[in-house]
Design a protein around this motif. Structure first.
Motif, PDB file in Angstrom:
ATOM      1  N   GLU A 231      -4.291   1.799   2.604  1.00  0.00           N
ATOM      2  CA  GLU A 231      -4.826   1.059   1.460  1.00  0.00           C
ATOM      3  C   GLU A 231      -4.366  -0.407   1.490  1.00  0.00           C
ATOM      4  OE1 GLU A 231      -4.352   1.329  -3.370  1.00  0.00           O
ATOM      5  OE2 GLU A 231      -4.200   3.185  -2.210  1.00  0.00           O
ATOM      6  N   ILE A 232      -3.164  -0.625   1.998  1.00  0.00           N
ATOM      7  CA  ILE A 232      -2.628  -1.975   2.155  1.00  0.00           C
ATOM      8  C   ILE A 232      -2.313  -2.178   3.629  1.00  0.00           C
ATOM      9  CG2 ILE A 232      -0.699  -3.519   1.658  1.00  0.00           C
ATOM     10  CD1 ILE A 232      -0.420  -2.190  -1.052  1.00  0.00           C
ATOM     11  N   GLY A 233      -2.802  -3.291   4.188  1.00  0.00           N
ATOM     12  CA  GLY A 233      -2.550  -3.592   5.590  1.00  0.00           C
ATOM     13  C   GLY A 233      -2.066  -5.020   5.760  1.00  0.00           C
ATOM     14  N   PHE A 234      -1.987  -5.448   7.014  1.00  0.00           N
ATOM     15  CA  PHE A 234      -1.503  -6.790   7.311  1.00  0.00           C
ATOM     16  C   PHE A 234      -2.395  -7.873   6.700  1.00  0.00           C
ATOM     17  CE2 PHE A 234       0.568  -4.482  10.856  1.00  0.00           C
ATOM     18  CZ  PHE A 234       1.872  -4.834  10.553  1.00  0.00           C
ATOM     19  N   LYS A 235      -3.718  -7.641   6.690  1.00  0.00           N
ATOM     20  CA  LYS A 235      -4.632  -8.618   6.103  1.00  0.00           C
ATOM     21  C   LYS A 235      -4.327  -8.797   4.623  1.00  0.00           C
ATOM     22  CE  LYS A 235      -9.539  -9.764   5.517  1.00  0.00           C
ATOM     23  NZ  LYS A 235      -9.220 -10.702   4.513  1.00  0.00           N
ATOM     24  N   ASP A 236      -4.084  -7.690   3.925  1.00  0.00           N
ATOM     25  CA  ASP A 236      -3.754  -7.776   2.497  1.00  0.00           C
ATOM     26  C   ASP A 236      -2.463  -8.564   2.280  1.00  0.00           C
ATOM     27  OD1 ASP A 236      -5.899  -6.011   1.438  1.00  0.00           O
ATOM     28  OD2 ASP A 236      -4.862  -4.515   2.660  1.00  0.00           O
ATOM     29  N   LEU A 237      -1.498  -8.328   3.152  1.00  0.00           N
ATOM     30  CA  LEU A 237      -0.227  -9.043   3.044  1.00  0.00           C
ATOM     31  C   LEU A 237      -0.436 -10.542   3.231  1.00  0.00           C
ATOM     32  CD1 LEU A 237       2.862  -9.131   2.789  1.00  0.00           C
ATOM     33  CD2 LEU A 237       2.969  -8.723   5.259  1.00  0.00           C
ATOM     34  N   SER A 238      -1.143 -10.917   4.290  1.00  0.00           N
ATOM     35  CA  SER A 238      -1.352 -12.347   4.548  1.00  0.00           C
ATOM     36  C   SER A 238      -2.205 -12.978   3.450  1.00  0.00           C
ATOM     37  CB  SER A 238      -1.965 -12.577   5.925  1.00  0.00           C
ATOM     38  OG  SER A 238      -3.239 -11.995   6.006  1.00  0.00           O
ATOM     39  N   ASP A 239      -3.221 -12.256   2.941  1.00  0.00           N
ATOM     40  CA  ASP A 239      -4.042 -12.784   1.851  1.00  0.00           C
ATOM     41  C   ASP A 239      -3.224 -12.969   0.579  1.00  0.00           C
ATOM     42  OD1 ASP A 239      -6.253 -12.821   3.485  1.00  0.00           O
ATOM     43  OD2 ASP A 239      -7.170 -11.009   2.638  1.00  0.00           O
ATOM     44  N   SER A 240      -2.343 -12.022   0.295  1.00  0.00           N
ATOM     45  CA  SER A 240      -1.575 -12.097  -0.948  1.00  0.00           C
ATOM     46  C   SER A 240      -0.601 -13.268  -0.948  1.00  0.00           C
ATOM     47  CB  SER A 240      -0.831 -10.790  -1.201  1.00  0.00           C
ATOM     48  OG  SER A 240       0.291 -10.679  -0.347  1.00  0.00           O
ATOM     49  N   LEU A 241      -0.111 -13.642   0.222  1.00  0.00           N
ATOM     50  CA  LEU A 241       0.869 -14.721   0.288  1.00  0.00           C
ATOM     51  C   LEU A 241       0.246 -16.107   0.058  1.00  0.00           C
ATOM     52  CD1 LEU A 241       3.194 -13.448   3.132  1.00  0.00           C
ATOM     53  CD2 LEU A 241       3.559 -13.372   0.668  1.00  0.00           C
TER      54      LEU A 241
ATOM     55  N   ILE B 242      13.274   7.802  -3.079  1.00  0.00           N
ATOM     56  CA  ILE B 242      12.000   8.321  -3.600  1.00  0.00           C
ATOM     57  C   ILE B 242      11.109   7.184  -4.081  1.00  0.00           C
ATOM     58  CG2 ILE B 242      10.974   9.684  -5.470  1.00  0.00           C
ATOM     59  CD1 ILE B 242      13.387  11.624  -5.098  1.00  0.00           C
ATOM     60  N   ILE B 243      11.696   6.217  -4.787  1.00  0.00           N
ATOM     61  CA  ILE B 243      10.917   5.064  -5.244  1.00  0.00           C
ATOM     62  C   ILE B 243      10.377   4.284  -4.048  1.00  0.00           C
ATOM     63  CG2 ILE B 243      11.082   2.800  -6.384  1.00  0.00           C
ATOM     64  CD1 ILE B 243      13.044   4.149  -8.377  1.00  0.00           C
ATOM     65  N   THR B 244      11.185   4.109  -3.017  1.00  0.00           N
ATOM     66  CA  THR B 244      10.744   3.388  -1.822  1.00  0.00           C
ATOM     67  C   THR B 244       9.586   4.111  -1.151  1.00  0.00           C
ATOM     68  OG1 THR B 244      12.983   2.504  -1.516  1.00  0.00           O
ATOM     69  CG2 THR B 244      11.494   2.416   0.388  1.00  0.00           C
ATOM     70  N   ILE B 245       9.683   5.429  -1.068  1.00  0.00           N
ATOM     71  CA  ILE B 245       8.578   6.212  -0.496  1.00  0.00           C
ATOM     72  C   ILE B 245       7.306   5.987  -1.305  1.00  0.00           C
ATOM     73  CG2 ILE B 245       7.701   8.568  -0.140  1.00  0.00           C
ATOM     74  CD1 ILE B 245      10.662   9.338   0.559  1.00  0.00           C
ATOM     75  N   ALA B 246       7.419   6.046  -2.644  1.00  0.00           N
ATOM     76  CA  ALA B 246       6.246   5.864  -3.505  1.00  0.00           C
ATOM     77  C   ALA B 246       5.628   4.485  -3.312  1.00  0.00           C
ATOM     78  CB  ALA B 246       6.636   6.078  -4.974  1.00  0.00           C
ATOM     79  N   VAL B 247       6.470   3.467  -3.162  1.00  0.00           N
ATOM     80  CA  VAL B 247       5.973   2.103  -2.977  1.00  0.00           C
ATOM     81  C   VAL B 247       5.287   1.949  -1.620  1.00  0.00           C
ATOM     82  CG1 VAL B 247       6.741  -0.293  -2.682  1.00  0.00           C
ATOM     83  CG2 VAL B 247       7.612   1.057  -4.583  1.00  0.00           C
ATOM     84  N   LEU B 248       5.762   2.687  -0.609  1.00  0.00           N
ATOM     85  CA  LEU B 248       5.199   2.564   0.739  1.00  0.00           C
ATOM     86  C   LEU B 248       3.954   3.422   0.980  1.00  0.00           C
ATOM     87  CD1 LEU B 248       8.490   2.438   2.857  1.00  0.00           C
ATOM     88  CD2 LEU B 248       7.013   0.532   2.169  1.00  0.00           C
ATOM     89  N   VAL B 249       3.624   4.314   0.051  1.00  0.00           N
ATOM     90  CA  VAL B 249       2.456   5.185   0.235  1.00  0.00           C
ATOM     91  C   VAL B 249       1.179   4.392   0.509  1.00  0.00           C
ATOM     92  CG1 VAL B 249       0.896   6.786  -0.978  1.00  0.00           C
ATOM     93  CG2 VAL B 249       3.350   7.245  -0.915  1.00  0.00           C
ATOM     94  N   PRO B 250       0.883   3.310  -0.233  1.00  0.00           N
ATOM     95  CA  PRO B 250      -0.357   2.579   0.083  1.00  0.00           C
ATOM     96  C   PRO B 250      -0.394   2.024   1.507  1.00  0.00           C
ATOM     97  CG  PRO B 250       0.498   1.909  -2.057  1.00  0.00           C
ATOM     98  CD  PRO B 250       1.544   2.775  -1.428  1.00  0.00           C
ATOM     99  N   ILE B 251       0.747   1.727   2.085  1.00  0.00           N
ATOM    100  CA  ILE B 251       0.788   1.282   3.479  1.00  0.00           C
ATOM    101  C   ILE B 251       0.497   2.457   4.395  1.00  0.00           C
ATOM    102  CG2 ILE B 251       2.303   0.394   5.312  1.00  0.00           C
ATOM    103  CD1 ILE B 251       3.717  -1.251   3.085  1.00  0.00           C
ATOM    104  N   ALA B 252       1.095   3.610   4.101  1.00  0.00           N
ATOM    105  CA  ALA B 252       0.894   4.806   4.926  1.00  0.00           C
ATOM    106  C   ALA B 252      -0.548   5.299   4.875  1.00  0.00           C
ATOM    107  CB  ALA B 252       1.844   5.915   4.481  1.00  0.00           C
ATOM    108  N   THR B 253      -1.218   5.120   3.716  1.00  0.00           N
ATOM    109  CA  THR B 253      -2.604   5.576   3.597  1.00  0.00           C
ATOM    110  C   THR B 253      -3.600   4.555   4.129  1.00  0.00           C
ATOM    111  OG1 THR B 253      -2.838   4.659   1.368  1.00  0.00           O
ATOM    112  CG2 THR B 253      -2.080   6.961   1.552  1.00  0.00           C
TER     113      THR B 253
END
Length: 151
Positions: free
Chosen positions: A69-79, A56-67
């Motif tokens: 809201e968070i994409g590959f650009k966000d991932l690369s920018d955050s790193l 359930i926690i994993t699902i909640a954490v992945l919701v922004p990816i499913a919606t």
């Protein structure tokens, strides 16, 4: 009778501490006991509950990816941020501690009592979140192994 008294005490602690998670958890357990579902359902929850919770926690954490809201650009920018690297390493360490926690809870169930009590205290008194038993078990497992090396 002792389980009811203990659960009622925890219910009061949850009420005094205004901790909704503890109130709901204790109320569900009391209800399960009162209607007689505790025999089979308690065993299932005890053996599989942590995995259900992690899912359930994993699902909640992945919701922004499913919606989206968070994409590959966000991932690369955050790193590009040093704080993101700290978060990444922390995530790896917590996942490894959680794995060790599962091992400890399976090997030494008597440790569970102390872990549960510590979690209840943190939830009730300090508004903690009840992810403590698994991570706490992982920290305990790691500390116990280090301690054994020096014995």
């Amino acid at each position: 009778m002792q389980p009811y008294l203990f659960l009622l005490m925890l219910l009061m602690i949850g009420f005094i501490a205004k901790n909704q998670s503890l109130l709901i958890a204790v109320a569900v357990l009391l209800l399960m006991k009162l209607i007689g579902l505790d025999d089979k359902l308690f065993a299932a929850v005890q053996s599989k509950g942590i995995n259900w919770g992690v899912t359930i926690i994993t699902i909640a954490v992945l919701v922004p990816i499913a919606t989206g809201e968070i994409g590959f650009k966000d991932l690369s920018d955050s790193l590009k941020s040093p704080f993101a690297w700290i978060a990444l390493i922390s995530g790896v360490l917590v996942a490894l501690l959680g794995k060790s926690g599962l091992i400890l809870l399976a090997e030494d169930p008597h440790i569970t009592t102390a872990l549960v009590f510590g979690t209840i205290a943190a939830v009730a008194l300090f508004n903690g979140v009840a992810v403590g038993p698994l991570i706490g078990a992982g920290i305990a497992y790691t500390a116990m192994r280090v301690f054994e090396q020096f014995q």
